[in-house]
Design a protein around this motif. Structure first.
Motif, PDB file in Angstrom:
ATOM      1  N   LEU A 107      44.185  46.775  43.039  1.00  0.00           N
ATOM      2  CA  LEU A 107      45.228  47.378  42.220  1.00  0.00           C
ATOM      3  C   LEU A 107      44.642  47.608  40.833  1.00  0.00           C
ATOM      4  N   LEU A 108      44.680  48.833  40.382  1.00  0.00           N
ATOM      5  CA  LEU A 108      44.107  49.158  39.071  1.00  0.00           C
ATOM      6  C   LEU A 108      45.240  49.498  38.114  1.00  0.00           C
ATOM      7  N   MET A 109      45.475  48.645  37.122  1.00  0.00           N
ATOM      8  CA  MET A 109      46.522  48.914  36.127  1.00  0.00           C
ATOM      9  C   MET A 109      45.871  49.642  34.962  1.00  0.00           C
ATOM     10  N   PHE A 128      49.824  53.737  34.147  1.00  0.00           N
ATOM     11  CA  PHE A 128      49.667  54.220  35.523  1.00  0.00           C
ATOM     12  C   PHE A 128      49.107  53.080  36.352  1.00  0.00           C
ATOM     13  N   ILE A 129      49.287  53.192  37.651  1.00  0.00           N
ATOM     14  CA  ILE A 129      48.690  52.176  38.516  1.00  0.00           C
ATOM     15  C   ILE A 129      48.086  52.862  39.739  1.00  0.00           C
ATOM     16  N   ILE A 180      41.419  49.601  31.972  1.00  0.00           N
ATOM     17  CA  ILE A 180      41.896  49.334  33.334  1.00  0.00           C
ATOM     18  C   ILE A 180      41.733  47.862  33.697  1.00  0.00           C
ATOM     19  N   GLY A 181      42.802  47.292  34.204  1.00  0.00           N
ATOM     20  CA  GLY A 181      42.751  45.915  34.711  1.00  0.00           C
ATOM     21  C   GLY A 181      42.794  45.948  36.225  1.00  0.00           C
ATOM     22  N   ILE A 182      41.958  45.124  36.859  1.00  0.00           N
ATOM     23  CA  ILE A 182      41.873  45.179  38.326  1.00  0.00           C
ATOM     24  C   ILE A 182      42.244  43.832  38.932  1.00  0.00           C
ATOM     25  N   SER A 183      43.120  43.868  39.911  1.00  0.00           N
ATOM     26  CA  SER A 183      43.333  42.653  40.707  1.00  0.00           C
ATOM     27  C   SER A 183      43.075  43.005  42.168  1.00  0.00           C
ATOM     28  N   ILE A 216      47.342  41.343  33.345  1.00  0.00           N
ATOM     29  CA  ILE A 216      46.573  40.410  32.504  1.00  0.00           C
ATOM     30  C   ILE A 216      45.147  40.941  32.336  1.00  0.00           C
ATOM     31  N   ALA A 217      44.584  41.409  33.461  1.00  0.00           N
ATOM     32  CA  ALA A 217      43.208  41.932  33.406  1.00  0.00           C
ATOM     33  C   ALA A 217      43.134  43.161  32.498  1.00  0.00           C
ATOM     34  N   MET A 218      44.203  43.971  32.521  1.00  0.00           N
ATOM     35  CA  MET A 218      44.214  45.163  31.664  1.00  0.00           C
ATOM     36  C   MET A 218      44.212  44.758  30.188  1.00  0.00           C
TER      37      MET A 218
END
Ligand SMILES: Nc1nc2c(ncn2[C@@H]2O[C@H](COP(=O)(O)O[C@H]3[C@@H](O)[C@H](n4cnc5c(=O)[nH]c(N)nc54)O[C@@H]3COP(=O)(O)O)[C@@H](O)[C@H]2O)c(=O)[nH]1
Length: 662
Positions: free
Chosen positions: A258-260, A307-308, A357-360, A378-380
Motif C-alpha cells: 500500500l503506497l500512501m 492518494f493511495i 510516499i509511505g509504504i506498508s 506513518i511511513a509517509m
C-alpha cells in the motif's frame, strides 16, 4: 365505456411502442450499453405495424394482417437483439419469446381462416406455457447478478402468465364450450385474452421501470465509490478492494503493498493559483499515477492531495519501492496548468510539485486494511521528515535495506552502460595430465568508487531486475572475443565455460544469441561450453530439452553446474543432452574428513562416467582433495589449489608458463 377490438389492439401496440422507445432512451443514456440502433429499429417496426392495423378497414384485411404482423414480428426480433445486448446475454434464446409472443398472438387473432376457435386458443396457450417454462428455466440458470430485482420480476410475470394459460388450457380441454362464448369477435372480445394483454403490458412497463432504476442505482453506486474530481475510486472502494486483496494474498501466500502518497507544495499552488488550478493539478496527478501502474493495480484518492496506490501480488518489497520511485520521478516533472481565462497568446502556468510516499506491506506490517493504512500513513510521515520527494517503508530497517538495493541497482545499470564489468578466468585442469584445458568465465564489477565487486553482491539483484540478460550477453560476447584473441595469439585451443542464468534460459533466445556471438567473434563453437544450473533446466523441461538440443546441434558443449545441490535426478541426466557434470564445491570442501561427502563425490563420478559425461570437481583447494579425485577417476577440476579466477592477462600468463614448462 365500450372497447372494440381495434381500440384494444391500438392500446396494446401503443404500450409496446412506448416500451420500446423507453428502452431505446435508456440505452442511449448509457453509451456503454450495446445496440441502441436495435431499439430504434424496434420502435419503427412497431409503429408501422400499428399503422398496418389501423388501415384494416381501408385496405383488404389480408394485406393489413400481413403488413401488421410481419412488422410486429420484426419489431420483436429487434427488441430481442437489443435485450441481448443490454444484458450481455448469450444463451437466453427464450427471452425472444417475450417479445415475439404479442406478435404471434396477433397473428393468431387475425387468422380468421383458422377453422376452430378452440383449436386456436389451445395452440396459443400451449405455445405460451412452453415458452414461459423455457424462459423461466433459462433465467433461473443464468440469473443476472447486477439486476436481480428485474430478473425476479421477469420470473414472476412469466410464472403468472404461464399459470393463467395452464388454467385456461385445462378449462378448454375439460369443457371446450366454456370459453367458446368468449370467442374473439369485434363485438365480444375474449376476456381472458384481454386480461392477458393487460398483464403483459403492465408487466413490461414495470420491467422497464425496474431496468431504468437499476441503471440509476448503478450510477449512484458509482458515485458512492468514486471521487468526483478525478474519477478515481474513493476511500470506501479502496478499503473494499484492499480487504479482498488481503484475502486473496492470504490464500495464495503472496504479498501486497500500500503506497500512501502526499503531494509536496500542493497547498502553495492551490493558494496562489486558485482552486480551479488546484483541481486541474489533481486531475493531472491522477492521470500520471494511473499511467504508471499495471492494470491490476489501483490508485484511489482519499481527499485533498492524498492518494493511495494498491499493488497486489508483488514478488519482493523492492517492487513497491521501484513503483514509488517512478511515481515520485513522474510527479516531480513540471505540470502545465491552463490560466482560468486563457487566451491563445497567453501560456498557462508551469508548476513543479513533488510527492512523498509511505509504504506498508501485507503481511509484514499488518493483516487488515485499517492497520495497513495506518502504517502507510506513518511511513509517509517518515518520508516527509526524510526530506520529501522520497519513499519510506513502515519499518526503518526495511527502508534502509531497500534503498540500498535500489541504489545498487541504479549503479549497476550505469556500470553496465559505462563498461565497468570485467571477465575473470579460472583455469580448469585435466587431472591426468595436470594441464590447463579450459577456463570458467566469471564476471566481476570494477566500480570506480567501491573497487572490485564480487558477483555474489550483484548477480542476485541482476536476476531480480532482469539486468542479468544484459550482463549474460556481455559476458558471452567478451569471453568469445577473448578466446578468439588467444587463438590468434597462438595459444592451444581451450574450452571456455560461460554461466547461463535461469532467466536467460527462460526469457531470451539463447540459441540465436550464441549463434550471433560466434559468427561475430569467429570463436569455434566446439570450444564454447555453457554452464546451466539444475533449477534453470527443471522449470520447463520440454523447452529445456529443445533448447539444449539446438545448442548441441550448433556444436556447443553443455555442462550442469553445482551438481548434487538440486534435484540430482537420474531421469533428467538421461533426458538432457549434457557433456559435463560439475560436482558442487560443497561436496569437495570436507574431503578427506567427511566420509559422506567422499562417498557422494565418488558416486557422482562413477554415475557421470556410466552416463558418458566428463566429470569436473569445483572448489579444489588442497592436495588431499586432488589426490582423492584422481583416485576416483575424476576428469578435471578447478579451484584455488591451482588458481583463483584471474583477469585475462594473468590467465594468459598462466598459459605461457605452462607452455614454457612443456
Ligand atoms: N549467471 C552468471 N553467474 C555468474 C557469472 N559469473 C559468476 N557467476 C556466479 O556468481 C557466483 C559467484 O561466483 P564467483 O564469486 O566468481 O565464485 C566462483 C569461484 O571464484 C568460486 N570458486 C572456485 N574455486 C574455488 C575455491 O577453490 N574456493 C572457493 N572458496 N571458491 C572457489 O566458485 C565460483 C564458481 O562457481 P560456479 O559458477 O558454480 O562454477 C557463482 O555462482 C557464479 O556461477 C556470470 O557471468 N553469469
Amino acid at each position: 365505456m365500450k372497447f372494440d377490438l381495434l381500440t384494444i389492439l391500438t392500446a396494446y401496440l401503443i404500450v409496446d411502442a412506448v416500451f420500446a422507445i423507453a428502452f431505446a432512451v435508456t440505452v442511449r443514456r448509457h453509451p456503454n450499453l450495446a445496440g441502441p440502433g436495435w431499439w430504434l429499429a424496434a420502435c419503427m417496426a412497431f409503429f408501422t405495424g400499428f399503422l398496418g392495423i389501423c388501415l384494416r378497414d381501408v385496405i383488404p384485411d389480408i394485406v393489413s394482417i400481413v403488413i401488421a404482423n410481419s412488422l410486429i414480428l420484426t419489431g420483436g426480433v429487434c427488441v430481442w437483439i437489443g435485450i441481448r445486448g443490454f444484458f450481455g446475454l448469450r444463451q437466453h434464446w427464450s427471452l425472444f419469446a417475450l417479445f415475439v409472443l404479442p406478435a404471434a398472438t396477433l397473428l393468431n387473432l387475425f387468422m380468421e381462416v383458422w377453422p376452430s376457435v378452440s383449436a386456436r386458443q389451445i395452440t396459443m396457450s400451449t405455445f405460451i406455457i412452453l415458452i414461459g417454462l423455457f424462459t423461466i428455466r433459462d433465467i433461473v440458470r443464468q440469473r443476472s447478478v447486477t439486476l436481480s430485482m428485474e430478473t425476479n420480476l421477469l420470473i414472476g410475470f412469466l410464472g403468472a402468465e404461464t399459470v393463467i394459460h395452464v388454467i385456461r388450457l385445462i378449462t378448454l380441454i375439460m369443457r371446450p364450450t366454456a370459453i367458446s362464448s368468449y370467442i374473439l369477435s369485434p363485438e365480444q372480445p375474449d376476456r381472458v385474452f384481454l386480461m392477458w394483454l393487460f398483464i403483459t403490458g403492465t408487466a413490461r412497463l414495470l420491467i422497464m421501470v425496474t431496468l431504468v432504476s437499476a441503471r440509476l442505482q448503478d450510477e449512484l453506486n458509482q458515485l458512492a465509490t468514486q471521487d468526483s474530481l478525478t474519477q478515481l475510486p474513493n476511500r470506501r472502494f479502496l478499503l473494499e478492494r484492499l480487504k479482498h486483496g488481503i484475502d486473496v494474498e492470504r490464500r495464495d501466500g503472496k504479498q501486497l503493498a500500500l503506497l500512501m502518497l502526499d503531494l509536496d507544495r500542493f497547498k502553495a499552488v492551490n493558494d496562489s493559483l486558485g482552486h480551479s488550478a488546484g483541481d486541474e493539478l489533481l486531475q493531472q496527478v491522477a492521470d500520471r499515477i494511473q499511467s504508471r501502474l499495471r492494470d491490476v493495480d489501483m490508485v484511489a484518492r482519499l481527499g485533498g492531495d492524498e492518494f493511495i496506490v494498491l499493488l497486489e501480488d508483488i514478488a519482493h518489497p523492492e517492487d513497491a519501492a521501484r513503483v514509488a520511485e517512478e511515481i515520485v520521478a513522474d510527479l516531480s516533472r513540471p505540470f502545465q496548468l491552463p490560466r482560468s481565462n486563457e487566451t491563445d497568446h497567453e501560456p498557462g502556468h508551469e508548476v513543479q510539485i513533488g510527492a512523498s510516499i509511505g509504504i506498508s506491506l501485507y503481511p509484514q506490517h499488518g493483516d487488515n486494511p485499517e492497520l495497513l493504512m495506518e502504517q502507510a500513513d506513518i511511513a509517509m510521515y517518515e518520508a516527509k521528515q526524510a526530506g520529501r520527494g522520497c519513499f519510506a517503508y513502515f519499518s526503518e530497517e526495511l527502508t534502509i535495506a531497500v534503498r540500498k538495493r535500489i541504489a545498487l541497482e541504479g549503479r549497476l545499470r550505469r556500470g553496465i552502460e559505462q563498461q565497468e564489468l570485467r571477465v575473470f578466468y579460472q583455469p580448469q585442469i585435466d587431472i591426468a595430465s595436470g594441464r590447463i584445458v579450459g577456463a570458467e568465465a566469471l564476471v566481476r564489477w570494477q566500480s570506480p568508487t567501491e573497487g572490485l565487486i564480487a558477483p555474489i553482491n550483484f548477480i542476485p539483484i541482476a536476476e531480480e531486475t532482469g539486468l542479468i540478460l544484459a550482463i549474460g550477453e556481455w559476458v558471452l560476447r567478451e569471453t568469445c572475443r577473448q578466446g578468439q584473441c588467444w587463438l590468434a595469439d597462438g595459444f592451444l585451443p581451450l574450452t571456455l565455460a560461460v554461466n547461463v542464468s535461469p532467466q536467460q534460459f527462460r526469457r531470451c533466445d539463447i540459441n540465436a544469441l550464441v549463434a550471433e556471438v560466434l559468427a561475430e567473434t569467429g570463436f569455434p563453437a566446439g570450444q564454447l561450453e555453457l554452464e546451466m544450473t539444475e533449477s534453470g533446466l527443471m522449470d520447463n523441461q520440454d523447452k529445456a530439452v529443445e533448447v539444449l538440443n539446438n545448442l548441441r546441434a550448433q556444436g556447443i558443449r553443455l555442462a550442469i553446474d553445482d551438481f548434487g545441490t538440486g534435484y540430482s535426478s537420474l531421469a533428467y541426466l538421461k533426458r538432457f543432452p549434457l557433456d559435463v557434470l560439475k560436482i558442487d564445491k560443497s561436496f569437495i570442501d570436507d574431503i578427506p574428513h567427511l566420509q559422506d561427502d567422499m562417498e557422494i563425490t565418488a558416486t557422482i563420478i562413477a554415475m557421470g562416467h556410466i552416463l558418458g559425461f566428463k566429470v569436473l570437481a569445483e572448489g579444489v583447494e588442497t592436495q588431499e582433495q586432488l589426490d582423492f579425485l584422481r583416485k576416483k577417476g575424476c576428469d578435471a577440476y578447478q579451484g584455488y589449489f591451482t588458481s583463483k579466477p584471474v583477469p585475462a592477462e594473468d590467465f594468459a600468463e598462466l598459459l605461457r608458463r605452462q607452455h614454457k614448462n612443456g
